[in-house]
Enzyme design. Structure first.
Site, mmCIF file in Angstrom:
data_model
loop_
_atom_site.group_PDB
_atom_site.id
_atom_site.type_symbol
_atom_site.label_atom_id
_atom_site.label_comp_id
_atom_site.label_asym_id
_atom_site.label_seq_id
_atom_site.Cartn_x
_atom_site.Cartn_y
_atom_site.Cartn_z
ATOM 1 N N SER A 154 18.357 -54.029 78.617
ATOM 2 C CA SER A 154 19.337 -54.198 79.680
ATOM 3 C C SER A 154 19.287 -55.637 80.197
ATOM 4 C CB SER A 154 19.066 -53.168 80.779
ATOM 5 O OG SER A 154 20.104 -53.128 81.709
ATOM 6 N N ARG A 224 21.911 -46.854 94.702
ATOM 7 C CA ARG A 224 21.139 -46.241 93.617
ATOM 8 C C ARG A 224 21.887 -45.079 92.985
ATOM 9 N NH1 ARG A 224 17.922 -47.183 89.486
ATOM 10 N NH2 ARG A 224 16.407 -45.524 89.101
ATOM 11 N N ASP A 339 25.600 -45.034 75.296
ATOM 12 C CA ASP A 339 25.436 -45.998 76.388
ATOM 13 C C ASP A 339 26.785 -46.652 76.661
ATOM 14 O OD1 ASP A 339 24.802 -48.003 78.155
ATOM 15 O OD2 ASP A 339 23.274 -48.943 76.890
ATOM 16 N N HIS A 372 22.485 -45.115 78.857
ATOM 17 C CA HIS A 372 21.783 -46.388 78.978
ATOM 18 C C HIS A 372 20.272 -46.201 79.131
ATOM 19 C CE1 HIS A 372 21.385 -50.634 79.650
ATOM 20 N NE2 HIS A 372 20.907 -50.467 80.880
ATOM 21 N N ASP A 373 19.869 -45.128 79.778
ATOM 22 C CA ASP A 373 18.445 -44.877 79.990
ATOM 23 C C ASP A 373 17.683 -44.628 78.694
ATOM 24 O OD1 ASP A 373 18.241 -45.300 82.660
ATOM 25 O OD2 ASP A 373 18.111 -43.195 83.252
#
Length: 396
Positions: A154, A224, A339, A372-373
């Site tokens: 990232s 968040r 992602d 994405h994680d």
């Protein structure tokens, strides 16, 4: 084998000139190292962190008895350690906390030596390039001239890419995971909405909330929550939560456990703009609450801006091929099909630009469901790609 992590800090008295024109006349960098630096110092691997991570990359912290503290694993402990893809029995791994962060390096939470007060909103704007310059100074102090590899996911991948452009003769390999050559307008928009949530929190006080003895936790929670939605894929969210109601709602409504049915009879439970009724709502609020307890609001603003600003092609008329012409390293890039925040198409842009410059490039596009994680998770295909690359190409 237990990998024990030991936080360290290094003070720098020399002025660091920043890309904005501002400067830091003195600063500290928090870092950790794992493994042993070999005799010719050729086995060093620098790990660059993403938005809310830190220098605690791998291993665990232990108490005075040598017992591992619960939930103290480094954020990339799946990747780095003895016998792992980045093997600390072979490599000397360095994790550095970036300037402006809130985990030990000089940032908005520290005292400004010029004023004697906490920096707060007065901390200068920092960029990816500034972080790389600061990291290079740390390596100088550690006596490391050339990195076997620089690696990150990232925002960390952006730093790894920038290393190959700012210090092309100091990097042999660059591993860029789930990253991009710049942010899309959509990504910048998500960052801006998150920032607005913070700066419009009544407790923000123009970024000087410490003077008022408060924290803008409401804004941080929302920021968040917004970010977390973008880190997960739709498939994972549906599989994990679907439209499931929280257990308390199920019991109140007299439904069966796991039901997603909305009861037709009036009064079974009430519609509300305040109550947490769906499991996904509960999960997001939990993530937001946890984040607001440990992360600094000004740090969030600084780091998301650094993400927005990164664009090495901007100085070359938008031509990424020209921007990457100075890179000399060999590259491994990895992306994940689900992602959508840093899509595989963005990694392929980098691959194409490097190939246009006849650079040595390996590329893996992994069909992992986690969004994405995925770059943080223990997917065997992903881990196998990294392990193979380090064993066959990076190992000294």
């Amino acid at each position: 084998m237990l990998l024990v992590a030991t936080p360290q800090s290094m003070h720098f008295a020399d002025v660091l000139q920043l890309q904005s024109g501002a400067s830091l006349r003195a600063y500290d960098l928090a870092y950790e190292t794992y493994g042993t630096l070999n005799g010719d110092k050729s086995n060093a691997v620098l790990i660059c962190h993403a938005l809310n991570a830190s220098h605690h990359v791998a291993g665990v912290y232990v108490d005075e008895r040598g017992v591992a503290l619960p939930k103290s694993e480094g954020w990339w402990d799946t990747m780095i350690g003895p016998g792992k893809p980045v093997d600390t029995d072979v490599f000397f791994v360095i994790g550095v906390n970036n300037l402006g962060s809130c985990f030990g390096s000089t940032g908005p939470m520290q005292v400004n030596p010029d004023s004697g007060e906490i920096y707060g909103a007065d901390f200068p704007v920092v960029t990816v390039q500034d972080w790389v310059h600061a990291q290079a100074r740390l390596l100088d102090a550690l006596g490391i001239q050339t990195l076997a590899a620089v690696m990150g996911g990232s925002l960390g991948g952006m730093q790894a890419l920038s290393w190959t452009l700012q210090y092309p003769d100091r990097v042999r390999h660059a591993v860029v995971v789930a990253s991009a050559p710049n942010l899309t307008a959509e990504n910048i928009a998500f960052n801006e909405v998150a920032r607005r949530a913070i700066v419009t929190d009544p407790d923000f006080h123009g970024g000087h909330f410490y003077r008022h003895g408060v924290l803008p936790k409401r804004g941080l929670r929302i920021a968040r929550m917004i970010g977390h939605i973008t880190y997960l894929s739709d498939d994972v969210m549906n599989e994990k939560f679907g439209r499931q109601l929280r257990q308390a709602v199920v019991e109140t409504a007299g439904l069966e456990t796991g039901s997603a049915e909305v009861p037709a009879r009036a009064g079974s439970y009430r519609y509300s703009t305040q109550d947490v009724e769906f499991q996904i709502e509960s999960y997001l609020r939990y993530q937001g609450d946890k984040f607001s307890e440990y992360f600094d609001a000004n740090t969030y603003l600084l780091i998301t801006r650094a993400l927005d600003y990164f664009d090495p092609a901007s100085e070359h008329g938008g031509q990424l091929t020209k921007a990457l012409a100075t890179a000399k390293a060999r590259f491994l890039l990895a992306s994940f099909k689900t992602d959508w925040r840093f899509s595989p198409a963005r990694s392929r842009e980098i691959v194409k630009a490097l190939l246009d410059n006849q650079r040595d490039v390996s590329y893996a596009e992994i069909d992992a469901p986690h969004g994405h994680d995925a770059f943080l998770l223990d997917d065997p295909r992903y881990m196998g790609v990294v392990r193979s690359y380090f064993e066959s190409k990076v190992a000294p």
